[in-house]
Scaffold this motif. Structure first.
Motif, PDB file in Angstrom:
ATOM      1  N   VAL A 189       0.874  -1.172   0.000  1.00 25.79           N
ATOM      2  CA  VAL A 189       0.000   0.000   0.000  1.00 25.79           C
ATOM      3  C   VAL A 189       0.908   1.218   0.000  1.00 25.79           C
ATOM      4  CG1 VAL A 189      -1.789   1.284   1.212  1.00 25.79           C
ATOM      5  CG2 VAL A 189      -1.815  -1.215   1.241  1.00 25.79           C
ATOM      6  N   ARG A 190       0.919   1.944  -1.117  1.00 24.03           N
ATOM      7  CA  ARG A 190       1.808   3.093  -1.273  1.00 24.03           C
ATOM      8  C   ARG A 190       1.046   4.382  -1.003  1.00 24.03           C
ATOM      9  NH1 ARG A 190       3.558  -0.460  -5.333  1.00 24.03           N
ATOM     10  NH2 ARG A 190       5.789  -0.949  -5.192  1.00 24.03           N
ATOM     11  N   ASN A 191       1.677   5.253  -0.218  1.00 23.56           N
ATOM     12  CA  ASN A 191       1.078   6.533   0.132  1.00 23.56           C
ATOM     13  C   ASN A 191       1.983   7.640  -0.382  1.00 23.56           C
ATOM     14  OD1 ASN A 191      -1.024   5.401   2.137  1.00 23.56           O
ATOM     15  ND2 ASN A 191       0.897   4.553   2.868  1.00 23.56           N
ATOM     16  N   SER A 192       1.521   8.374  -1.384  1.00 26.04           N
ATOM     17  CA  SER A 192       2.308   9.469  -1.926  1.00 26.04           C
ATOM     18  C   SER A 192       1.648  10.791  -1.584  1.00 26.04           C
ATOM     19  CB  SER A 192       2.426   9.341  -3.446  1.00 26.04           C
ATOM     20  OG  SER A 192       1.190   9.675  -4.052  1.00 26.04           O
ATOM     21  N   SER A 193       2.304  11.872  -1.931  1.00 25.82           N
ATOM     22  CA  SER A 193       1.704  13.189  -1.718  1.00 25.82           C
ATOM     23  C   SER A 193       0.460  13.354  -2.570  1.00 25.82           C
ATOM     24  CB  SER A 193       2.715  14.292  -2.067  1.00 25.82           C
ATOM     25  OG  SER A 193       3.100  14.181  -3.431  1.00 25.82           O
ATOM     26  N   GLN A 194       0.309  12.515  -3.600  1.00 22.32           N
ATOM     27  CA  GLN A 194      -0.849  12.582  -4.471  1.00 22.32           C
ATOM     28  C   GLN A 194      -1.942  11.594  -4.084  1.00 22.32           C
ATOM     29  OE1 GLN A 194      -0.996  14.891  -6.901  1.00 22.32           O
ATOM     30  NE2 GLN A 194       0.984  15.609  -6.188  1.00 22.32           N
ATOM     31  N   GLY A 195      -1.627  10.590  -3.267  1.00 22.18           N
ATOM     32  CA  GLY A 195      -2.669   9.646  -2.901  1.00 22.18           C
ATOM     33  C   GLY A 195      -2.139   8.271  -2.538  1.00 22.18           C
ATOM     34  N   THR A 196      -3.058   7.277  -2.545  1.00 20.32           N
ATOM     35  CA  THR A 196      -2.763   5.924  -2.111  1.00 20.32           C
ATOM     36  C   THR A 196      -3.086   4.931  -3.212  1.00 20.32           C
ATOM     37  OG1 THR A 196      -3.159   6.417   0.207  1.00 20.32           O
ATOM     38  CG2 THR A 196      -3.393   4.122  -0.461  1.00 20.32           C
ATOM     39  N   ALA A 197      -2.244   3.916  -3.363  1.00 20.73           N
ATOM     40  CA  ALA A 197      -2.485   2.846  -4.325  1.00 20.73           C
ATOM     41  C   ALA A 197      -2.157   1.519  -3.663  1.00 20.73           C
ATOM     42  CB  ALA A 197      -1.638   3.046  -5.574  1.00 20.73           C
ATOM     43  N   THR A 198      -2.935   0.493  -3.997  1.00 24.58           N
ATOM     44  CA  THR A 198      -2.719  -0.848  -3.463  1.00 24.58           C
ATOM     45  C   THR A 198      -2.316  -1.779  -4.598  1.00 24.58           C
ATOM     46  OG1 THR A 198      -4.351  -0.519  -1.708  1.00 24.58           O
ATOM     47  CG2 THR A 198      -3.784  -2.793  -2.270  1.00 24.58           C
ATOM     48  N   THR A 199      -1.191  -2.474  -4.432  1.00 31.98           N
ATOM     49  CA  THR A 199      -0.710  -3.398  -5.445  1.00 31.98           C
ATOM     50  C   THR A 199      -0.588  -4.786  -4.852  1.00 31.98           C
ATOM     51  OG1 THR A 199       0.592  -1.594  -6.417  1.00 31.98           O
ATOM     52  CG2 THR A 199       1.099  -3.833  -7.150  1.00 31.98           C
ATOM     53  N   ASP A 200      -1.233  -5.762  -5.497  1.00 32.43           N
ATOM     54  CA  ASP A 200      -1.164  -7.150  -5.062  1.00 32.43           C
ATOM     55  C   ASP A 200      -0.260  -7.950  -5.999  1.00 32.43           C
ATOM     56  OD1 ASP A 200      -2.845  -6.742  -2.930  1.00 32.43           O
ATOM     57  OD2 ASP A 200      -4.662  -7.270  -4.033  1.00 32.43           O
ATOM     58  N   PHE A 201       0.522  -8.882  -5.411  1.00 34.17           N
ATOM     59  CA  PHE A 201       1.492  -9.677  -6.163  1.00 34.17           C
ATOM     60  C   PHE A 201       1.191 -11.163  -5.976  1.00 34.17           C
ATOM     61  CE2 PHE A 201       3.380  -5.778  -4.559  1.00 34.17           C
ATOM     62  CZ  PHE A 201       3.968  -5.214  -5.684  1.00 34.17           C
ATOM     63  N   SER A 202       1.266 -11.914  -7.063  1.00 37.34           N
ATOM     64  CA  SER A 202       1.037 -13.362  -6.980  1.00 37.34           C
ATOM     65  C   SER A 202       1.686 -14.052  -8.170  1.00 37.34           C
ATOM     66  CB  SER A 202      -0.469 -13.663  -6.939  1.00 37.34           C
ATOM     67  OG  SER A 202      -1.114 -13.173  -8.097  1.00 37.34           O
ATOM     68  N   ASP A 203       1.559 -15.374  -8.213  1.00 41.36           N
ATOM     69  CA  ASP A 203       2.087 -16.200  -9.305  1.00 41.36           C
ATOM     70  C   ASP A 203       3.591 -15.962  -9.512  1.00 41.36           C
ATOM     71  OD1 ASP A 203       2.233 -17.994 -11.397  1.00 41.36           O
ATOM     72  OD2 ASP A 203       1.411 -16.603 -12.887  1.00 41.36           O
ATOM     73  N   TYR A 204       4.379 -16.203  -8.457  1.00 41.28           N
ATOM     74  CA  TYR A 204       5.829 -15.998  -8.549  1.00 41.28           C
ATOM     75  C   TYR A 204       6.466 -17.061  -9.439  1.00 41.28           C
ATOM     76  CZ  TYR A 204       6.137 -12.293  -5.033  1.00 41.28           C
ATOM     77  OH  TYR A 204       6.039 -11.096  -4.361  1.00 41.28           O
ATOM     78  N   ARG A 205       7.359 -16.609 -10.324  1.00 42.19           N
ATOM     79  CA  ARG A 205       8.091 -17.515 -11.214  1.00 42.19           C
ATOM     80  C   ARG A 205       9.573 -17.134 -11.229  1.00 42.19           C
ATOM     81  NH1 ARG A 205       4.114 -17.681 -16.580  1.00 42.19           N
ATOM     82  NH2 ARG A 205       2.120 -17.788 -15.423  1.00 42.19           N
ATOM     83  N   GLU A 206      10.401 -18.128 -11.433  1.00 39.05           N
ATOM     84  CA  GLU A 206      11.852 -17.909 -11.360  1.00 39.05           C
ATOM     85  C   GLU A 206      12.421 -17.515 -12.718  1.00 39.05           C
ATOM     86  OE1 GLU A 206      15.752 -20.612 -10.453  1.00 39.05           O
ATOM     87  OE2 GLU A 206      14.103 -20.712  -8.988  1.00 39.05           O
ATOM     88  N   VAL A 207      13.248 -16.465 -12.718  1.00 37.71           N
ATOM     89  CA  VAL A 207      14.003 -16.031 -13.896  1.00 37.71           C
ATOM     90  C   VAL A 207      15.421 -15.746 -13.445  1.00 37.71           C
ATOM     91  CG1 VAL A 207      14.249 -14.333 -15.737  1.00 37.71           C
ATOM     92  CG2 VAL A 207      11.963 -15.034 -15.000  1.00 37.71           C
TER      93      VAL A 207
END
Length: 860
Positions: free
Chosen positions: A805-823
């Motif tokens: 959950v990122r909080n900037s001077s402009q606002g908030t955004a939520t980023t979800d991460f899944s399906d990890y793969r190896e590179v």
């Protein structure tokens, strides 16, 4: 589109309160309507017995000068005063004056430009003469111009109750290349495309609410117009095709015999018929052998007309089937660049489909022709004709076509005041767009939204109430306050408050009552209540009048005599100011699942409600709003499984150990630290538009974020960070960034932020164990050198990062991460869902390159 694309980079913050802010006396205050019934507007929401609107008929002659990109002509206006007031003066709109350098609209624009800014200025409407037409004679008028308005002072007032006045205005103007996202011209391979609107002096509305409505045209607020018949001609070079609102009256004078035959065939065909093919565009045989042609159109019972012209238009059409056996024509014109099977070759199918659905569901389409124009304008509506971006395709083309033609119901048929009430225009239309999309082609372009995710943006502290003048709404909030929030309100009113049958009857009643009239918000409220059968003051107060938030939560579960088999007492609470019904799913250990629906009246006695549930075994889980349809700003208390939403961290676990476990889970600190360059390419879809999301990193401190819209052939965002330098290009413009924002961006634009968390200037704190969509996760709050605090969530079991959950001077955004793969020995999330409130950028990674030899030249 530009407003929404800005949100691809920034969101809006939300604050969660621990104490209840709910006040039943405010929510259910009995005094809602400011006035009672009048002879003009009844208490039931219907027009009163003496309701009136004034009438305006126009006769327009204009000529298109392609050498100078200008129009010149005259308009004869017949104005009928049906009001009870004599009118000693008249007011008109001169919208072309917004393109003058000294316009009020230009003065209100930000210095960095924007959607309504002018790239080049014109002289606006050049008025050559204004004459009154009295008894067959011309009389010079007394007139003056104030920005986008013109007043005509009359020698004798137009009498009340049916008085008529006629006058003529001779005028000209230069066609702006970029017309505040509503009109303009675009040079394509086969010539210019002209999209012409706000192109003649139009009467302001005189009504029973405000008298003359005189808000200036500043760009963001749209229009308010009276109804009448409009007869108009457009003279243009003979190699051009002209399409416009209403019916073409002289096809034999402007079309070849072959084109006339095809047009006749299209009027009786459910399949698309090509009227002017790509091969005919540059073939002299595909046009009449004259220097110029005059195209004659007529549109009846309309508030406005618009038109388009180009020598490069491909033209196709098909029949529209309307209720009671009526027919109309769907047609599309577009350039060769748009002529693809997955793009504008489907346009007429989309036009026909949406209009047939709207006509059957709500009210029959009222114009003889519906025309979609592919050109410069990304999306704009006029009676019987809309302008959509020629770069659209697939779901994006359906979405914009469906939306713009939905406007033929709001506000073309139901003539609300767009200058004051954008939510009654864009919001009502967005609502019917959603109903339509569920049905069209078996839901081909249906994308279910998640209200839990959008709530943080829609109801953040920087959001605004729906009852806000459009020009006052902040640009970043327009998409919410005018479009998505009122649409969501109507969706919930339909599904969970009135039910579909009652809602649809009431909504159709509103459309029928106010077709070709001017309703206020109060007329809509009263109609929905009286025809729908509910007192809805609490609903309008929460959703429209105020900017209240919703937070429903589960407080406690107890068993009768401590025995689950004897029943349960479940206590829920309402922690914010908005009141809404409650929908919950209760699961028991014996496998039984029940859906419980509680009406809004449960909150009339306060913010806490206990109710009996006939359990037969221990309750395993409770979820409020399992379909994620309500905009709850704090979903952490929506679920109950016998454990608190947040739990203390066990002894021996720290922020350092959590981060170390994460780095180890993705490949190890040493391997991650050895990454010198990285390229990640993802694709996704936003509002029907394909998106290509590219991130490049070059150690130690250079990066690029590029968001491309290939269908529109443009880069929405290009963000370059090199050391202390930050350069942002947004839709071809470079907005000014203050130093605090630049500092935040530099902190964010790194390949592996966890490597920095324990360096000087950073503070990482492990605060709790939270449940993230069913997964226990450590919450680590990280404060960077800029002072900005973000929350990182790592799965307790796997150690992988699952949310930020990122909080900037402009606002908030939520980023979800899944399906990890190896590179290259490092695990990367292959599914990244970046939710920034109104925009949910659901991305699938297409490729990851590690240490591929990236150089500084590759970051431009």
């Amino acid at each position: 589109m530009r407003t929404l694309l800005f949100i691809l980079l920034w969101g809006t913050p939300a604050i969660i309160f621990a104490q209840s802010r709910f006040d039943a006396h405010k929510a259910f205050d009995p005094l809602f309507y400011p006035t009672g019934s009048t002879v003009y507007r009844s208490a039931s929401g219907a027009p009163g017995e003496r309701y009136w609107t004034n009438r305006v008929d126009y006769a327009i002659r204009t000529a298109l000068d392609t050498a100078h990109h200008s129009l010149s002509g005259d308009v004869t206006i017949t104005y009928t005063n049906n009001s009870p007031d004599a009118l000693p003066y008249l007011w008109l709109q001169l919208d072309q004056n917004i393109y003058r350098a000294d316009s009020r609209g230009e003065a209100t624009n930000p210095v960095t430009g924007g959607r309504w800014s002018n790239k080049k200025f014109t002289d606006g409407d050049v008025i050559r003469s204004v004459v009154l037409l009295v008894d067959g004679k011309e009389q010079k008028a007394d007139w003056s111009v104030a920005d986008t308005r013109m007043q005509i002072r009359l020698p004798q007032a137009v009498r009340a109750g049916g008085g008529v006045i006629r006058f003529r205005i001779d005028y000209s103007f230069t066609i702006p290349e970029y017309g505040t996202d509503r009109m303009g011209r675009q040079l394509m391979a086969d010539g210019w495309i002209y999209e012409i609107a706000q192109w003649y002096p139009r009467m302001e509305v005189y009504d029973d609410v405000s008298g003359w409505n005189l808000l200036p045209y500043l760009g963001q607020g749209e229009f308010y117009l009276d109804y009448g018949n409009i007869d108009y001609t457009v003279t243009a070079p003979s190699n051009m095709v002209v399409v416009g609102s209403g019916e073409l009256l002289n096809p034999a004078e402007v079309l070849t015999p072959a084109q006339q035959s095809r047009l006749a065939k299209a009027r009786s065909s459910d399949k698309t018929v090509v009227i002017r093919s790509a091969e005919e565009v540059n073939d002299p045989k595909g046009r009449l052998p004259k220097a110029s042609l005059t195209w004659h159109f007529r549109c009846n019972q309309t508030r406005d007309v618009a038109w388009a012209a180009s020598r490069g238009f491909i033209w196709d059409a098909a029949r529209i089937n309307l209720p009671e056996g009526r027919k109309a024509l769907a047609q599309s014109v577009y350039p060769a660049e748009s002529n693809e099977a997955a793009a504008w070759q489907r346009s007429t199918e989309f036009v026909k489909g949406c209009i047939e659905l709207y006509s059957a569901e709500w009210f029959p389409f009222t114009y003889p022709v519906a025309t979609n124009v592919g050109g410069l304008v990304a999306g704009m509506e006029y009676p019987g004709i809309v302008f959509c971006s020629g770069g659209e395709r697939g779901g994006g083309l359906w979405e914009v076509t469906n939306h713009e033609f939905g406007h033929n119901w709001f506000p073309m048929i139901v003539g609300s005041n767009e200058r004051k009430y954008a939510w009654m225009d864009e919001g009502f239309n967005t609502f019917i767009n959603g109903v339509d999309t569920k049905v069209f082609n078996k839901g081909e372009f249906l994308h279910k939204s998640d209200a839990w995710r959008t709530a943080q943006y829609m109801f953040g502290d920087k959001s605004e109430a729906l009852l806000t003048v459009p020009d006052v709404i902040q640009a970043q909030n327009l998409g919410t306050a005018a479009y998505s929030k009122p649409a969501m309100a109507l969706d919930l009113l339909r599904k969970y408050v009135l039910g579909e049958k009652r809602f649809d009857y009431a909504f159709r009643t509103y459309i029928r009552r106010w077709a070709f009239k001017h309703p206020t918000p109060w007329d809509f409220f009263r109609t929905m209540e009286n025809a729908g059968g509910e007192d809805l003051g609490w609903f309008w107060r929460g959703w429209v009048i105020n900017n209240w938030k919703l937070d429903q939560g589960i407080k406690d579960v107890k068993y009768v005599e401590s025995d689950p088999a004897k029943g349960s007492i479940i206590t829920i609470e309402n922690l914010e100011e908005m009141a809404m019904p409650v929908i919950m799913v209760i699961g028991q250990e014996n496998g039984k699942m029940d859906t419980v629906k509680l009406p809004v009246e449960i909150w009339q006695h306060g913010p806490t409600k206990a109710f009996a549930y006939q359990s037969t075994s221990k309750i395993k889980s409770i979820v409020i709003d399992p379909g994620h349809e309500f905009p709850d700003i704090n979903t952490g208390n929506n679920s109950w499984n016998g454990q608190p939403a947040e739990r203390p961290v066990p002894a021996g676990v720290s922020a350092i150990s959590v981060i170390d476990k994460y780095l180890g889970a993705i490949g190890g600190r040493d391997k991650v630290s050895a990454v010198k360059d990285l390229v990640i390419v993802s694709t996704g879809n936003v509002q029907g538009q394909q998106v290509i999301h590219t991130r490049k990193f070059l150690a130690p401190d250079a990066s690029v974020l590029d968001i491309e819209l290939p269908d529109m052939k443009m880069h929405a965002i290009h963000l370059l960070v090199t050391g202390d330098s930050v350069n942002l290009s947004q839709m071809g413009q470079s907005p000014a960034l203050d130093e605090a924002t630049k500092k935040e961006i530099r902190e964010e634009q790194v390949a592996f932020p966890e490597l920095n968390f324990f360096r000087e200037g950073y503070k990482a704190e492990l605060t709790a164990i939270s449940n993230i969509d069913g997964t226990d996760a450590y919450e680590v709050k990280v404060t960077g050198p800029s002072g900005k605090m973000n929350q990182y969530y790592y799965a307790v079991e796997s150690g992988l990062r699952i949310r930020v959950v990122r909080n900037s001077s402009q606002g908030t955004a939520t980023t979800d991460f899944s399906d990890y793969r190896e590179v290259s020995g490092i695990k990367f999330p292959w599914h990244v869902d970046d939710n920034q409130g109104e925009i949910d950028l659901d991305m699938k990674v297409q490729s990851v390159k590690v240490n591929s030899g990236l150089t500084a030249a590759d970051l431009k």
